[in-house]
Design a protein around this motif. Structure first.
Motif, PDB file in Angstrom:
ATOM      1  N   UNK A 152       0.839  -1.188   0.000  1.00  0.00           N
ATOM      2  CA  UNK A 152       0.000   0.000   0.000  1.00  0.00           C
ATOM      3  C   UNK A 152       0.879   1.245   0.000  1.00  0.00           C
ATOM      4  N   UNK A 153       0.894   1.922  -1.131  1.00  0.00           N
ATOM      5  CA  UNK A 153       1.636   3.171  -1.281  1.00  0.00           C
ATOM      6  C   UNK A 153       0.658   4.277  -1.665  1.00  0.00           C
ATOM      7  N   UNK A 154      -0.156   4.673  -0.695  1.00  0.00           N
ATOM      8  CA  UNK A 154      -1.219   5.636  -0.985  1.00  0.00           C
ATOM      9  C   UNK A 154      -2.470   4.948  -1.491  1.00  0.00           C
ATOM     10  N   UNK A 155      -2.295   3.903  -2.236  1.00  0.00           N
ATOM     11  CA  UNK A 155      -3.343   2.972  -2.644  1.00  0.00           C
ATOM     12  C   UNK A 155      -2.691   1.609  -2.840  1.00  0.00           C
ATOM     13  N   UNK A 156      -3.493   0.596  -2.952  1.00  0.00           N
ATOM     14  CA  UNK A 156      -2.952  -0.744  -3.130  1.00  0.00           C
ATOM     15  C   UNK A 156      -2.275  -0.834  -4.496  1.00  0.00           C
ATOM     16  N   UNK A 157      -1.005  -1.201  -4.521  1.00  0.00           N
ATOM     17  CA  UNK A 157      -0.227  -1.206  -5.758  1.00  0.00           C
ATOM     18  C   UNK A 157      -0.335  -2.571  -6.437  1.00  0.00           C
ATOM     19  N   UNK A 158      -1.311  -2.708  -7.287  1.00  0.00           N
ATOM     20  CA  UNK A 158      -1.543  -3.949  -8.014  1.00  0.00           C
ATOM     21  C   UNK A 158      -1.051  -3.818  -9.445  1.00  0.00           C
TER      22      UNK A 158
END
Length: 280
Positions: A152-158
């Motif tokens: 999670x870098x501000x949002x989930x990094x998918x």
């Protein structure tokens, strides 16, 4: 009403979903995974979101797990916020959930949808950033489990074609003292000025924020200052605020100056609660 046409699919397994995504992507359909579909409906109506193929994850059993297995709490990404809160498995997350939107919206919003949302708040991330939580991610090569704080870098990094299957929280995290405070300018269900979550572990306070910047975050430098007991409480808070890692939001809900004022007061309350008698 959504103004664009799309194909609808409801796979029954992780493999079927990821394989379907790949084939639809190759066909130029710009596929999208959904579970609650609240953002698709909301943003699709105003043409801010568009897809030629929707892949509904509600047919995948792993995405609906909601249990304790003796060691971990397992939270399916397609479970609604209401169902997760009603299950009562993770009180820290429940405290964050009850403050999100209103009850009707929480019946539709899913855990995965909130963590991957376009909206800046993504408040369910805060308890997960502050605990030893992990995420189970589906990709075309299978399932992988990773620490939430890394993913999670501000949002989930998918990666393209991946989706969130589950969140796993060790049951030992249930014993960690926590605080979760949401401040709004007005109304009980309005957009937040600031949400602050904190835990005390091994004598150290750890904090995470939503609504302060354009993304939820936890910052170790801020935590270092907050735990510097050679300074007064006021100095610790001032030094921590100097380390906010991005511009403070300035919008119709509140100016950056007002958010800073609210942040100072909130951090004072958090420190008083977690460092008070009974949390030494």
């Amino acid at each position: 009403m959504i103004s664009f046409e799309f194909e609808y699919y409801k796979p029954a397994s992780v493999i079927e979903a990821t394989t379907l995504f790949q084939s639809l992507d190759q066909a130029g359909k710009d596929p999208m995974y959904v579970s609650g579909a609240t953002e698709l409906i909301t943003l699709g109506r105003v043409n801010q979101l568009k897809s030629g193929a929707i892949i509904d994850l509600k047919g995948i059993s792993e995405c609906f797990e909601l249990k304790m297995d003796g060691t971990n709490i397992i939270l399916g990404a397609a479970q609604s916020l209401t169902k997760i809160r009603d299950a009562g498995l993770f009180p820290f997350l429940n405290k964050a959930i009850v403050e999100i939107a209103d009850h009707t919206a929480r019946n539709k919003i899913t855990l995965g949808g909130n963590l991957c949302a376009n909206i800046i708040y993504r408040e369910t991330a805060l308890p997960l950033l502050l605990t030893n939580s992990q995420v189970v991610i589906a990709s075309r090569t299978g399932l992988k489990t990773r620490p939430f704080i890394e993913m999670f870098q501000g949002r989930l990094t998918l990666e393209k074609g991946e989706f969130l299957v589950q969140v796993i929280v060790p049951q030992s995290e249930l014993d960690v003292p926590f605080v979760s405070v949401k401040k709004r300018r007005q109304w009980d269900v309005g957009y937040p000025l600031l949400t602050t979550a904190a835990v005390k572990r091994n004598g150290q306070i750890h904090v995470a924020f939503s609504g302060l910047c354009a993304f939820p975050f936890r910052d170790q430098t801020m935590e270092q200052w907050l735990n510097d007991h050679q300074l007064s409480t006021e100095q610790r808070i001032e030094k921590a605020i100097e380390q906010v890692p991005a511009p403070i939001v300035n919008d119709v809900h509140g100016s950056s100056e007002y958010r800073t004022f609210v942040l100072k007061n909130t951090l004072t309350d958090v420190l008083n609660e977690l460092e008070g008698e009974g949390h030494v």
